[in-house]
Structure formats: C-alpha cells, structure tokens
Design a protein around this motif. Structure first.
Motif, PDB file in Angstrom:
ATOM      1  N   GLN A 166       0.822  -1.212   0.000  1.00 40.75           N
ATOM      2  CA  GLN A 166       0.000   0.000   0.000  1.00 40.75           C
ATOM      3  C   GLN A 166       0.860   1.267   0.000  1.00 40.75           C
ATOM      4  O   GLN A 166       2.081   1.213  -0.049  1.00 40.75           O
ATOM      5  CB  GLN A 166      -0.989   0.011   1.179  1.00 40.75           C
ATOM      6  N   ASN A 190       0.036  -1.160  -6.551  1.00 38.63           N
ATOM      7  CA  ASN A 190      -0.516  -0.475  -7.719  1.00 38.63           C
ATOM      8  C   ASN A 190       0.663   0.197  -8.438  1.00 38.63           C
ATOM      9  O   ASN A 190       1.796   0.197  -7.946  1.00 38.63           O
ATOM     10  CB  ASN A 190      -1.675   0.465  -7.358  1.00 38.63           C
ATOM     11  N   LYS A 221      -1.498  -3.252 -10.231  1.00 34.79           N
ATOM     12  CA  LYS A 221      -2.869  -2.757 -10.425  1.00 34.79           C
ATOM     13  C   LYS A 221      -2.825  -1.370 -11.043  1.00 34.79           C
ATOM     14  O   LYS A 221      -2.082  -0.511 -10.587  1.00 34.79           O
ATOM     15  CB  LYS A 221      -3.604  -2.754  -9.085  1.00 34.79           C
ATOM     16  N   GLN A 222      -3.630  -1.192 -12.085  1.00 35.16           N
ATOM     17  CA  GLN A 222      -3.539   0.043 -12.876  1.00 35.16           C
ATOM     18  C   GLN A 222      -4.889   0.730 -13.034  1.00 35.16           C
ATOM     19  O   GLN A 222      -5.214   1.257 -14.093  1.00 35.16           O
ATOM     20  CB  GLN A 222      -2.925  -0.300 -14.244  1.00 35.16           C
ATOM     21  N   GLY A 223      -5.696   0.695 -11.969  1.00 30.21           N
ATOM     22  CA  GLY A 223      -6.972   1.401 -11.973  1.00 30.21           C
ATOM     23  C   GLY A 223      -7.848   0.990 -13.148  1.00 30.21           C
ATOM     24  O   GLY A 223      -7.939  -0.199 -13.472  1.00 30.21           O
ATOM     25  N   ASN A 224      -8.466   1.973 -13.830  1.00 30.66           N
ATOM     26  CA  ASN A 224      -9.364   1.604 -14.938  1.00 30.66           C
ATOM     27  C   ASN A 224      -8.602   1.163 -16.192  1.00 30.66           C
ATOM     28  O   ASN A 224      -9.205   0.825 -17.202  1.00 30.66           O
ATOM     29  CB  ASN A 224     -10.353   2.733 -15.239  1.00 30.66           C
ATOM     30  N   GLY A 226      -6.731  -1.529 -15.912  1.00 29.85           N
ATOM     31  CA  GLY A 226      -6.592  -2.976 -15.704  1.00 29.85           C
ATOM     32  C   GLY A 226      -5.401  -3.340 -14.837  1.00 29.85           C
ATOM     33  O   GLY A 226      -5.107  -2.664 -13.848  1.00 29.85           O
ATOM     34  N   PHE A 241     -12.458  -5.253 -16.540  1.00 31.72           N
ATOM     35  CA  PHE A 241     -13.842  -5.230 -17.033  1.00 31.72           C
ATOM     36  C   PHE A 241     -14.349  -3.831 -16.730  1.00 31.72           C
ATOM     37  O   PHE A 241     -14.828  -3.553 -15.625  1.00 31.72           O
ATOM     38  CB  PHE A 241     -14.669  -6.301 -16.317  1.00 31.72           C
ATOM     39  N   LEU A 242     -14.179  -2.949 -17.701  1.00 32.97           N
ATOM     40  CA  LEU A 242     -14.368  -1.525 -17.421  1.00 32.97           C
ATOM     41  C   LEU A 242     -15.784  -1.189 -16.952  1.00 32.97           C
ATOM     42  O   LEU A 242     -16.771  -1.553 -17.586  1.00 32.97           O
ATOM     43  CB  LEU A 242     -14.028  -0.692 -18.670  1.00 32.97           C
ATOM     44  N   ASN A 243     -15.859  -0.512 -15.831  1.00 33.77           N
ATOM     45  CA  ASN A 243     -17.117   0.061 -15.366  1.00 33.77           C
ATOM     46  C   ASN A 243     -17.016   1.549 -15.652  1.00 33.77           C
ATOM     47  O   ASN A 243     -16.283   2.279 -14.984  1.00 33.77           O
ATOM     48  CB  ASN A 243     -17.291  -0.204 -13.864  1.00 33.77           C
ATOM     49  N   VAL A 246     -18.523   4.231 -12.484  1.00 33.56           N
ATOM     50  CA  VAL A 246     -18.078   3.795 -11.157  1.00 33.56           C
ATOM     51  C   VAL A 246     -18.876   4.496 -10.059  1.00 33.56           C
ATOM     52  O   VAL A 246     -18.985   5.716 -10.046  1.00 33.56           O
ATOM     53  CB  VAL A 246     -16.572   4.109 -10.981  1.00 33.56           C
ATOM     54  N   GLY A 251     -11.528   0.354  -2.264  1.00 33.42           N
ATOM     55  CA  GLY A 251     -11.359  -1.083  -2.065  1.00 33.42           C
ATOM     56  C   GLY A 251     -11.278  -1.897  -3.348  1.00 33.42           C
ATOM     57  O   GLY A 251     -11.246  -3.128  -3.286  1.00 33.42           O
ATOM     58  N   ALA A 252     -11.199  -1.235  -4.499  1.00 32.44           N
ATOM     59  CA  ALA A 252     -11.084  -2.017  -5.749  1.00 32.44           C
ATOM     60  C   ALA A 252      -9.803  -2.847  -5.728  1.00 32.44           C
ATOM     61  O   ALA A 252      -9.794  -4.018  -6.117  1.00 32.44           O
ATOM     62  CB  ALA A 252     -11.107  -1.094  -6.962  1.00 32.44           C
ATOM     63  N   GLY A 253      -8.729  -2.238  -5.245  1.00 30.58           N
ATOM     64  CA  GLY A 253      -7.446  -2.953  -5.197  1.00 30.58           C
ATOM     65  C   GLY A 253      -7.487  -4.119  -4.219  1.00 30.58           C
ATOM     66  O   GLY A 253      -6.946  -5.193  -4.485  1.00 30.58           O
ATOM     67  N   ASP A 254      -8.137  -3.917  -3.094  1.00 26.81           N
ATOM     68  CA  ASP A 254      -8.227  -4.991  -2.084  1.00 26.81           C
ATOM     69  C   ASP A 254      -9.140  -6.113  -2.589  1.00 26.81           C
ATOM     70  O   ASP A 254      -8.904  -7.286  -2.301  1.00 26.81           O
ATOM     71  CB  ASP A 254      -8.765  -4.418  -0.765  1.00 26.81           C
ATOM     72  N   ALA A 281     -12.875  -7.099  -8.788  1.00 30.35           N
ATOM     73  CA  ALA A 281     -12.582  -5.671  -8.582  1.00 30.35           C
ATOM     74  C   ALA A 281     -13.623  -4.807  -9.295  1.00 30.35           C
ATOM     75  O   ALA A 281     -14.103  -3.802  -8.748  1.00 30.35           O
ATOM     76  CB  ALA A 281     -11.181  -5.351  -9.089  1.00 30.35           C
TER      77      ALA A 281
HETATM   78  N1  LIG Z   1     -13.360   1.793 -13.490  1.00 32.73           N
HETATM   79  C1  LIG Z   1     -13.047   0.507 -13.291  1.00 32.73           C
HETATM   80  N2  LIG Z   1     -13.757  -0.462 -13.918  1.00 32.73           N
HETATM   81  C2  LIG Z   1     -13.457  -1.761 -13.757  1.00 32.73           C
HETATM   82  N3  LIG Z   1     -12.435  -2.202 -13.003  1.00 32.73           N
HETATM   83  C3  LIG Z   1     -11.702  -1.285 -12.353  1.00 32.73           C
HETATM   84  C4  LIG Z   1     -11.959   0.106 -12.443  1.00 32.73           C
HETATM   85  N4  LIG Z   1     -11.052   0.760 -11.682  1.00 32.73           N
HETATM   86  C5  LIG Z   1     -10.268  -0.189 -11.131  1.00 32.73           C
HETATM   87  N5  LIG Z   1     -10.645  -1.420 -11.541  1.00 32.73           N
HETATM   88  C6  LIG Z   1     -10.028  -2.720 -11.192  1.00 32.73           C
HETATM   89  O1  LIG Z   1      -9.554  -2.653  -9.888  1.00 32.73           O
HETATM   90  C7  LIG Z   1      -8.185  -3.033  -9.856  1.00 32.73           C
HETATM   91  C8  LIG Z   1      -7.502  -2.348  -8.709  1.00 32.73           C
HETATM   92  O2  LIG Z   1      -7.667  -0.953  -8.810  1.00 32.73           O
HETATM   93  P1  LIG Z   1      -6.531   0.084  -8.438  1.00 32.73           P
HETATM   94  O3  LIG Z   1      -5.506   0.081  -9.488  1.00 32.73           O
HETATM   95  O4  LIG Z   1      -7.214   1.351  -8.135  1.00 32.73           O
HETATM   96  O5  LIG Z   1      -5.899  -0.563  -7.109  1.00 32.73           O
HETATM   97  P2  LIG Z   1      -5.365   0.128  -5.790  1.00 32.73           P
HETATM   98  O6  LIG Z   1      -4.772   1.437  -6.118  1.00 32.73           O
HETATM   99  O7  LIG Z   1      -4.550  -0.863  -5.062  1.00 32.73           O
HETATM  100  O8  LIG Z   1      -6.737   0.355  -5.024  1.00 32.73           O
HETATM  101  P3  LIG Z   1      -7.021   0.611  -3.470  1.00 32.73           P
HETATM  102  O9  LIG Z   1      -7.372   2.073  -3.426  1.00 32.73           O
HETATM  103  O10 LIG Z   1      -8.187  -0.256  -3.208  1.00 32.73           O
HETATM  104  O11 LIG Z   1      -5.795   0.253  -2.699  1.00 32.73           O
HETATM  105  C9  LIG Z   1      -7.637  -2.684 -11.223  1.00 32.73           C
HETATM  106  O12 LIG Z   1      -6.493  -3.452 -11.516  1.00 32.73           O
HETATM  107  C10 LIG Z   1      -8.836  -3.027 -12.110  1.00 32.73           C
HETATM  108  O13 LIG Z   1      -8.822  -4.416 -12.406  1.00 32.73           O
END
Ligand SMILES: Nc1ncnc2c1ncn2[C@@H]1O[C@H](COP(=O)(O)OP(=O)(O)OP(=O)(O)O)[C@@H](O)[C@H]1O
Ligand SMILES: [Mg+2]
Length: 313
Positions: A166, A190, A221-224, A226, A241-243, A246, A251-254, A281
């Motif tokens: 983290q 991430n 992890k790369q947010g939206n 992937g 799987f793009l949303n 949102v 918690g997407a990463g967790d 996620a």
């Molecule tokens: N808009 C979105 N639609 C679909 N999937 C998403 C979206 N945003 C994030 N994700 C999924 O969530 C995963 C983790 O997101 P992110 O990269 O933000 O992790 P993180 O920074 O560790 O998050 P956290 O804030 O929970 O610690 C991404 O790898 C992706 O698969």
C-alpha cells in the motif's frame, strides 16, 4: 481454505458536503457523515471471506467505540477476530476523510495499529493456515522490520504468501523489497506504489528493477487501465472489465487481491487468477464502500453477467 491476514485496522469518518472549504482557525459544517470500516487489510479480509474462505485477522485495536465498529463489521463478514490484540491504553486508529468532490483530504491517527508488533503474534499458529497475506507496510511501524521474517517462517511452514505494501503516507518509501519479496509468492502493488518503492521514474524502469531482485509473481494494479501480471520474464496485461459508471472505487485494489488469492490458493493458473481478480474488482466498483458489492452472493453473480458479460466462477 484457511487464510491468515495480518494488517492495519482503522475506521474512516467520512465527512461530505461542506458549507465552505475547511481551514485551520475556522469552523464549517459538513452536511453528511458516515463512519465505516476503513482499513484496506480489513476490506481484503472481508471480501476473501465473502467469496467463501475461512479468514482469521491479526492486528491491533483499542478498547473503545471504534473497536466495536470494526468488530461488528468483521462479524457481518464472518472474519474471525479471536487473534486481534487489544491495546487498552491506545485508541483504535481512525482516518478523518474530508471529501471535496472527486478529491479528498485525509488525516489519520494510527493509534493501536502503531503498537502492533511481532511480539503479539504466536508464531506457532502460522502452520494452521494455507496462506498468509500481509498488507499496509507503512501503517505498521513496529511490525515493518519483521515482515520478511514472518513471510520466511510462513514459507518454511509450507504456506503460500502475498503482500500488498500500500501507499506510504510519509512518501519516504523506505522499504527493502529485495529482503521481503523472495518469501512472497504474489506481490500486489498499484502502479504508482511500485514506481515509488523502486525509486523509479516509469513503470518500465520499475519492472526492470524488480527483475534484479528475487521476486516471484507481481500483479501491478492500474486502476481503470486494468492490471499487468509479471512472472518469470513474461508480462501479461489484462484490460479489466471496465465500469464506465463507477459508483465508488474504494477497495477495488483490495477486492482484486481477494479475487486473485481466492483462485490462487485453489491452485488455478495465473491467467485465471488475474481474470477473476479483475472481475471481482470491477464488481466492487458498482456499490458504495469496499465490501457492499461483494457481500451478497446473488448480487455479485448476477452483476458479473449483467454488467460485465462474464460468469463469476
Ligand atoms: N473503473 C473501473 N472499472 C473496472 N475495473 C476497475 C476500475 N477501476 C479499477 N478497476 C479494477 O480494480 C483493480 C484495482 O484498482 P486500483 O488500481 O485502483 O488498485 P489500488 O490502487 O490498489 O486500489 P485501493 O485504493 O483499493 O488500494 C484494477 O487493476 C482493475 O482491475
Ligand atoms: Mg491498494
């Protein structure tokens, strides 16, 4: 499957809709307030339990109202709390989240989580589990130096292991990955965390740095955008799987970690782990908070097909 999670514990007090910008020396009103389980390790543990695993949690809490908020939330998600340590002289950690539109200002008091150390861990318990996950390195100042030892003991005991360091709130990024990662099966940073922790300027440079240390599997992890899975010399990008709509990315990463580990401990191939993690996620972004979208089996399974066109299996 029995999983042990060691991590930070805190509540979030989320304030929203301010009458004016909060400033030192003034008082403003917040139209909304929500008190909820905040820690990322706890969101991971809750969602891994929601997916159908036995999850025990080790970490530090106080003896106060916020501790009860945490225990109640864990009870709801069937995360076992017998191994939590109470610090009667320290408050449970809390983060005050001042929301301002898309952005936010956070103030955290670590409280009890700053006092949790290897001394509170009965190391003989480790071999009761199949898997050890440790999260939030920088939020556990007394445990930090022993994290590589914990992972080493776990590996020697035949457990698989995972690590999500983290963000470093102090942004010093004082972590020796070469000491920890040899005992970690899956590392879950991430993109920004990986770049910072390797003192790199770009993802390419960070990946190159990783290749010089003895890591096993790294899921970036790369947010939206992937995620990218690094293993041996190969790299596999999954677009997710793009949303596009949102509700909340908390918690997407967790949730990604939980989905990945759910498959990994069942010895499924890595591409299946990454695919399932991405779907879990994505589902997590369809509801407010880090656990709501995953706690109801019918909701998550129907959502997977209806919104993302893929069965959650
Ligand atoms: N808009 C979105 N639609 C679909 N999937 C998403 C979206 N945003 C994030 N994700 C999924 O969530 C995963 C983790 O997101 P992110 O990269 O933000 O992790 P993180 O920074 O560790 O998050 P956290 O804030 O929970 O610690 C991404 O790898 C992706 O698969
Ligand atoms: Mg994260």
């Amino acid at each position: 499957m029995k999983v042990l999670v060691i991590g930070e514990l805190n509540v979030d007090i989320i304030l929203d809709d301010f009458s004016d910008s909060p400033q030192i020396g003034r008082e403003v009103l917040a139209e909304k307030m929500n008190i909820t389980l905040g820690s990322s390790s706890a969101i991971f543990a809750s969602n891994l339990s929601n997916l159908g695993n036995h999850v025990d949690f080790m970490g530090g809490i106080g003896n106060d109202y916020f501790a009860e908020v945490i225990l109640k939330s864990f009870a709801k998600h069937k995360v076992r709390t017998q191994l939590l340590t109470r610090f009667p002289n320290h408050p449970t950690g809390a983060t005050f989240v001042l929301n301002a539109g898309e952005d936010r200002a956070n103030v955290t008091h670590l409280g009890a989580m700053a006092h949790f150390s290897i001394e509170q861990i009965d190391l003989n318990q480790l071999n009761q589990y199949q898997h050890l996950h440790i999260s939030s390195y920088f939020f556990q100042p007394k445990l930090k130096k022993d994290i590589s030892t914990l992972f080493r003991l776990a590996k020697n005991g035949g457990l698989t292991t995972s690590f999500d360091m983290q963000w470093d709130p102090l942004e010093h990024w004082d972590i020796d990955l070469s000491e920890i990662l040899p005992y970690v099966d899956i590392f879950f940073p991430n993109e920004a965390e990986l770049i910072n922790a390797t003192h790199s300027q770009s993802l390419e440079e960070a990946i190159n740095h990783l290749r010089h240390i003895n890591y096993h599997i790294c899921a970036v992890k790369q947010g939206n955008k992937g995620s990218t899975l690094l293993h041996n010399q190969s790299s596999n990008h999954h677009p997710g799987f793009l949303n596009a709509d949102v509700v909340d990315a908390i918690g997407a990463g967790d949730s990604f970690n939980a989905g990945f580990i759910h498959q990994f401990i069942r010895r499924h191939p890595l591409d299946k782990c990454q695919d399932y993690a991405s779907l879990v996620a994505a589902i997590s972004t369809t509801q407010i908070g880090g656990t709501r979208a995953l706690e109801d089996r019918q909701y998550r399974e129907e959502k997977a097909i209806a919104q993302f066109g893929k069965a959650l299996s």
